[in-house]
Design an enzyme around this catalytic site. Sequence first.
Site, PDB file in Angstrom:
ATOM      1  N   ASP A  36     -98.946   6.626  97.524  1.00  0.00           N
ATOM      2  CA  ASP A  36     -98.517   7.329  96.314  1.00  0.00           C
ATOM      3  C   ASP A  36     -97.243   8.130  96.514  1.00  0.00           C
ATOM      4  O   ASP A  36     -96.658   8.609  95.537  1.00  0.00           O
ATOM      5  CB  ASP A  36     -99.629   8.259  95.813  1.00  0.00           C
ATOM      6  CG  ASP A  36    -100.342   7.649  94.622  1.00  0.00           C
ATOM      7  OD1 ASP A  36    -100.045   6.488  94.302  1.00  0.00           O
ATOM      8  OD2 ASP A  36    -101.170   8.321  94.013  1.00  0.00           O
ATOM      9  N   ASP A 274     -60.390   5.586  61.989  1.00  0.00           N
ATOM     10  CA  ASP A 274     -60.801   4.536  62.929  1.00  0.00           C
ATOM     11  C   ASP A 274     -62.322   4.360  62.964  1.00  0.00           C
ATOM     12  O   ASP A 274     -62.824   3.369  63.476  1.00  0.00           O
ATOM     13  CB  ASP A 274     -60.281   4.844  64.339  1.00  0.00           C
ATOM     14  CG  ASP A 274     -60.477   3.639  65.241  1.00  0.00           C
ATOM     15  OD1 ASP A 274     -59.987   2.552  64.860  1.00  0.00           O
ATOM     16  OD2 ASP A 274     -61.146   3.763  66.280  1.00  0.00           O
ATOM     17  N   GLY A 409     -62.943  -1.347  66.307  1.00  0.00           N
ATOM     18  CA  GLY A 409     -62.654  -1.827  64.950  1.00  0.00           C
ATOM     19  C   GLY A 409     -61.672  -2.980  64.905  1.00  0.00           C
ATOM     20  O   GLY A 409     -61.957  -4.041  64.348  1.00  0.00           O
ATOM     21  N   LEU A 410     -60.524  -2.820  65.571  1.00  0.00           N
ATOM     22  CA  LEU A 410     -59.501  -3.867  65.513  1.00  0.00           C
ATOM     23  C   LEU A 410     -60.011  -5.131  66.174  1.00  0.00           C
ATOM     24  O   LEU A 410     -59.831  -6.246  65.683  1.00  0.00           O
ATOM     25  CB  LEU A 410     -58.234  -3.372  66.215  1.00  0.00           C
ATOM     26  CG  LEU A 410     -57.113  -4.398  66.313  1.00  0.00           C
ATOM     27  CD1 LEU A 410     -56.633  -4.787  64.931  1.00  0.00           C
ATOM     28  CD2 LEU A 410     -55.941  -3.839  67.127  1.00  0.00           C
TER      29      LEU A 410
HETATM   30  S1  SF4 Z   1    -102.518   3.729  90.096  1.00  0.00           S
HETATM   31 FE1  SF4 Z   1    -102.365   5.928  90.382  1.00  0.00          FE
HETATM   32  S2  SF4 Z   1    -103.307   6.334  92.348  1.00  0.00           S
HETATM   33 FE2  SF4 Z   1    -102.902   4.156  92.253  1.00  0.00          FE
HETATM   34  S3  SF4 Z   1    -100.887   3.928  93.210  1.00  0.00           S
HETATM   35 FE3  SF4 Z   1    -100.517   4.125  91.005  1.00  0.00          FE
HETATM   36  S4  SF4 Z   1    -100.195   6.288  90.732  1.00  0.00           S
HETATM   37 FE4  SF4 Z   1    -101.147   6.078  92.720  1.00  0.00          FE
END
Ligand code: SF4
Length: 533
Positions: A36, A274, A409-410
């Site tokens: 994570d 413009d 634009g142009l």
């Molecule tokens: S689902 Fe949630 S816990 Fe699992 S890797 Fe993704 S963020 Fe982390």
Amino acid sequence: MKLTLWTYEGPPHVGAMRVATGMTGLHYVLHAPQGDTYADLLFTMIERRNHRPPVTYTTFQARDLGADTANLFKDAARDAYARFKPQAMIVGASCTAELIQDDPGGLAGALDLPCPVIPLDLPSYQRKENFGADETFHQLCRALSKPMPRTDSITCNILGATALGFRHRDDVAEVTKLLGLMGITVNVAAPLGSTPADIVRMGQAHFNVLLYPETGEGAARCLEKTCGQPYTKVVPLGVGATRDFLHEVASLTGLSPKVDESALRLPWWSASVDSTYLTGKRVFLFGDATHVIAAARIAATEIGFEVVGMGCYNREFARPMRAAAKAYGLEALITDDYLEVEDAIAAAAPELILGTQQERHIGKRLGIPCAVISSPVHVQDFPARYSPQMGFEGANVIFDTWIHPLVMGLEEHLLTMFREDFEFHSDAGPSHHGGKADLREVPDEAPLASVAGGALPPGFAAPRDISEQMKPEATAPLLGEPVWLAAAERELKKIPFFVRGKAKRNTEGYAREKGVAEISVETLYEAKAHYAR
Ligand code: SF4
């Protein structure tokens, strides 16, 4: 289960990380599986922060699940305190840890650490990143702030700016400047740039400025209740909204609204000749509700675009979003499914998309220019230069950003007039986007013709033969779908490319409605007259 490739928001613990990373002196102990820590990259890479987020992960592994993950959490919290000595700590679980139900709040409470420990209850399977940030900031205010005597001079708190927020850094600076002109100083801007000690003294301010309802509304309501501080409801995005915001601040404080518009350029830039070609350009808006609602007002009343679609991915704000869309005669698209957004954009066939990083991809696929107005964003939207979205300088930045992807634009006229040109043809794209330029070979069978005794200048193709007999398309059409005859198809190509998609769809719709099986040049013009009525 829902099949998902792109998500507009991360899980709620990423929102909590945005609060912790925006602050100093606050540490986040996150019960989470190994891996994570990927979320660190959002801050060190996309936002380019020069230090790791103040987050300690328990990073449990499969083999830990049979043992005592609760003790793992306790050790991590104890070590984090010993190492970082924070003023306060927040503790919580990520999605996977939520399933093992270790109760980080109860565990940390039992450690009796010498600083306030605030437990976060973030339901990962029902809520998302913005909720996570809002709830975390709310819980911090609830736990730490308290009623206090007001400062002698008029001060306010600025609420809602976080780490990883779209232009939050510069918006806070811009709004601080605006308030300074009125003689109002900022007591605390939080969470971005604050400490837990600052949260404690938030009650001193006379009122609160809520910049980002998505990430600060919970705190604003909490402070209104506990400290009796009113908060602003207008978000100063765009010229009109900034003026309304200053009037709102004036009515909250009794001060007169002082405005310095000497550096405001958007109104004249969009009024100058413009910009005439911008009038009525069809624009589709998608992002977080706050930015989309503000962008619609700027698009419709300050630049002169036609808003042909709008929506948001954060369902918490569906109600104000629907009300805003109604004012433009539209039904708001509330979805976090980018495929639905892509379908809605394709159906509306806009000439410009204002959206998130996702809509930038959609724009690329559909060949429609796009500018970014809201998170989620990639690294290029954390620029080195000063680029607020709010206040008068923000309006200047918005004008440049939105106009830039459009064909000038142009150039637009050239593309329409010389659509057979080797350089200015329909598929070449805007000339300032070098990567898109696609120089065409002038075909042999269309040699430069001579007219009135002289050769055409280079780049001019020979007049085309348009008398060819109508013949049906070679490819088999879908059953019941009207077929384009060759001459009608050629006629269609004469329509400028940025409105061609819309013309094609309208004509097909008209043919279907009238039961016309083959679309001829006449059908094309009948449809045009029909929709013009
Ligand atoms: S689902 Fe949630 S816990 Fe699992 S890797 Fe993704 S963020 Fe982390």
